[in-house]
Write an enzyme that holds these catalytic residues in place. Sequence first.
Site, PDB file in Angstrom:
ATOM      1  N   GLY A  41       0.782  -1.230   0.000  1.00 30.68           N
ATOM      2  CA  GLY A  41       0.000   0.000   0.000  1.00 30.68           C
ATOM      3  C   GLY A  41       0.810   1.275   0.000  1.00 30.68           C
ATOM      4  O   GLY A  41       0.234   2.366  -0.112  1.00 30.68           O
ATOM      5  N   GLU A  42       2.120   1.190   0.128  1.00 29.97           N
ATOM      6  CA  GLU A  42       2.965   2.389   0.115  1.00 29.97           C
ATOM      7  C   GLU A  42       3.111   2.917  -1.315  1.00 29.97           C
ATOM      8  O   GLU A  42       3.237   2.136  -2.266  1.00 29.97           O
ATOM      9  CB  GLU A  42       4.353   2.072   0.684  1.00 29.97           C
ATOM     10  CG  GLU A  42       4.332   1.696   2.154  1.00 29.97           C
ATOM     11  CD  GLU A  42       5.717   1.361   2.681  1.00 29.97           C
ATOM     12  OE1 GLU A  42       6.688   1.430   1.888  1.00 29.97           O
ATOM     13  OE2 GLU A  42       5.819   1.008   3.875  1.00 29.97           O
ATOM     14  N   HIS A  56     -13.487  25.430   0.216  1.00 28.42           N
ATOM     15  CA  HIS A  56     -14.784  25.367   0.892  1.00 28.42           C
ATOM     16  C   HIS A  56     -15.028  26.605   1.742  1.00 28.42           C
ATOM     17  O   HIS A  56     -16.159  27.074   1.867  1.00 28.42           O
ATOM     18  CB  HIS A  56     -14.862  24.107   1.752  1.00 28.42           C
ATOM     19  CG  HIS A  56     -16.217  23.858   2.331  1.00 28.42           C
ATOM     20  ND1 HIS A  56     -17.343  23.682   1.558  1.00 28.42           N
ATOM     21  CD2 HIS A  56     -16.624  23.764   3.619  1.00 28.42           C
ATOM     22  CE1 HIS A  56     -18.388  23.488   2.336  1.00 28.42           C
ATOM     23  NE2 HIS A  56     -17.980  23.533   3.595  1.00 28.42           N
ATOM     24  N   ASP A  89     -27.621  27.192   1.379  1.00 27.08           N
ATOM     25  CA  ASP A  89     -27.693  27.577   2.794  1.00 27.08           C
ATOM     26  C   ASP A  89     -27.203  29.011   2.922  1.00 27.08           C
ATOM     27  O   ASP A  89     -26.695  29.607   1.959  1.00 27.08           O
ATOM     28  CB  ASP A  89     -26.888  26.621   3.688  1.00 27.08           C
ATOM     29  CG  ASP A  89     -25.446  26.468   3.223  1.00 27.08           C
ATOM     30  OD1 ASP A  89     -24.779  27.498   2.986  1.00 27.08           O
ATOM     31  OD2 ASP A  89     -24.987  25.324   3.076  1.00 27.08           O
ATOM     32  N   LYS A 118     -31.491  25.338   5.589  1.00 27.56           N
ATOM     33  CA  LYS A 118     -30.968  23.972   5.706  1.00 27.56           C
ATOM     34  C   LYS A 118     -30.442  23.710   7.103  1.00 27.56           C
ATOM     35  O   LYS A 118     -29.841  24.577   7.724  1.00 27.56           O
ATOM     36  CB  LYS A 118     -29.844  23.754   4.679  1.00 27.56           C
ATOM     37  CG  LYS A 118     -29.248  22.342   4.683  1.00 27.56           C
ATOM     38  CD  LYS A 118     -28.174  22.180   3.627  1.00 27.56           C
ATOM     39  CE  LYS A 118     -26.879  22.835   4.032  1.00 27.56           C
ATOM     40  NZ  LYS A 118     -25.782  22.549   3.071  1.00 27.56           N
ATOM     41  N   ASP A 121     -20.974  16.061  -3.378  1.00 32.28           N
ATOM     42  CA  ASP A 121     -20.349  14.827  -2.913  1.00 32.28           C
ATOM     43  C   ASP A 121     -21.324  13.665  -3.104  1.00 32.28           C
ATOM     44  O   ASP A 121     -21.455  13.133  -4.189  1.00 32.28           O
ATOM     45  CB  ASP A 121     -19.915  14.988  -1.464  1.00 32.28           C
ATOM     46  CG  ASP A 121     -18.998  13.862  -0.997  1.00 32.28           C
ATOM     47  OD1 ASP A 121     -18.815  12.881  -1.746  1.00 32.28           O
ATOM     48  OD2 ASP A 121     -18.446  13.951   0.112  1.00 32.28           O
ATOM     49  N   THR A 122     -22.052  13.297  -2.075  1.00 36.42           N
ATOM     50  CA  THR A 122     -23.042  12.223  -2.228  1.00 36.42           C
ATOM     51  C   THR A 122     -24.323  12.720  -2.886  1.00 36.42           C
ATOM     52  O   THR A 122     -25.188  11.921  -3.232  1.00 36.42           O
ATOM     53  CB  THR A 122     -23.400  11.624  -0.862  1.00 36.42           C
ATOM     54  OG1 THR A 122     -23.989  12.641  -0.049  1.00 36.42           O
ATOM     55  CG2 THR A 122     -22.165  11.070  -0.174  1.00 36.42           C
ATOM     56  N   GLY A 148     -26.733  14.193  -1.566  1.00 35.74           N
ATOM     57  CA  GLY A 148     -27.907  14.150  -0.695  1.00 35.74           C
ATOM     58  C   GLY A 148     -28.483  15.533  -0.465  1.00 35.74           C
ATOM     59  O   GLY A 148     -29.707  15.730  -0.521  1.00 35.74           O
ATOM     60  N   THR A 149     -27.616  16.522  -0.203  1.00 37.92           N
ATOM     61  CA  THR A 149     -28.061  17.908  -0.037  1.00 37.92           C
ATOM     62  C   THR A 149     -28.705  18.422  -1.314  1.00 37.92           C
ATOM     63  O   THR A 149     -29.744  19.081  -1.281  1.00 37.92           O
ATOM     64  CB  THR A 149     -26.870  18.804   0.340  1.00 37.92           C
ATOM     65  OG1 THR A 149     -26.339  18.381   1.599  1.00 37.92           O
ATOM     66  CG2 THR A 149     -27.296  20.263   0.444  1.00 37.92           C
TER      67      THR A 149
END
Length: 339
Positions: free
Chosen positions: A55-56, A153, A192, A215, A245-246, A248-249
């Site tokens: 994994g390195e 962000h 928001d 929100k 991202d997902t 959902g918002t």
Amino acid sequence: MTVLQSEPAPTALRLDYGKRLMLVAGRANPELAARISEKLGVQLGGMTLKTFANGEVYCRYEESVRGADVFIVQPTCANAYTDLGTNDAMMELLAMVDAAVGGSAHRVIAVSPWYGYSRQDKKSAPREPISARLVARMLEAAGIDRILTMDLHSGQIQGFFQKPCDHMTALFMLTQYFGDLGLEDLVVVAPDAGRVKLNQKFADKIGADLAILNKERPAQQVAEINYVIGDVAGKTAVLVDDIIDTAGTLKAAAEAVQDAGARRVYAAATHGIFSGDAWENLAAANFEQVVVTDTLPLPPRAPEFVRVLSCAELLSNSIRQIFTDGSVSDVFGGENQLF
């Protein structure tokens, strides 16, 4: 002429220094790096990049970087096509920076249009890390001389760096795209209160009205939309955010404006992460189009209504200004400080 009468030695040694720009790419978004390379007219430098069985990650520059300004294109994101995880991308970037510093590069610039961990920019509860600050410290400890990023962000993340942080924005690309669509009865909808300033600028650029969603987040990556502030009935709504991202918002926001009478719904964001159930959430929300940039690679199985705009020209212009010691803010006419 005697020694006592000789001319004094100069106080500085002058050297005609030919600056050299090198552009290299990690495995997080090689397609974006190739587009930047084409815009700059510079071939990507040769790199050996691999992940060992344990994994390195490993990297090696295949040519000398001594005395060069090395620009490393590596957003800290996952890439399903190169089998790279988010943390692998972060570690690979750190290794590439360290290798360039060890190879006597003149300057090392991280070109990370997507800044990983940017949403963890403060403590929302006791005993939490401020991971966005930790990432900045790691990059500086590795040896970067500056970082080039896009639509953080929160703009205050720039303050986590001791080194220069060039903050680009995709606002003008996105507003140009929606302006060219020629849509009527537009209303820009802020997801928001924290995104009102960005959305107001977006609305001003395309000549649209502004609405705001109320929100709440009862848990991480869970959003509840209570009501819409503003008139969206019979209009075309454009939901504008920095990250998807997902989704959902975004799904909840689309349902809220549709319930409030919006005729059609579009979405725009700089960074399309599209993790988890993103495709299912977007499909269920009946979007006309979802528009993002290529700061991150588009994951597999993307639906047809997702449009990707390239930020390669914006980044290549910024890289050129950094290399020539020009003004990065001139790329935007001084309007890149949006937060």
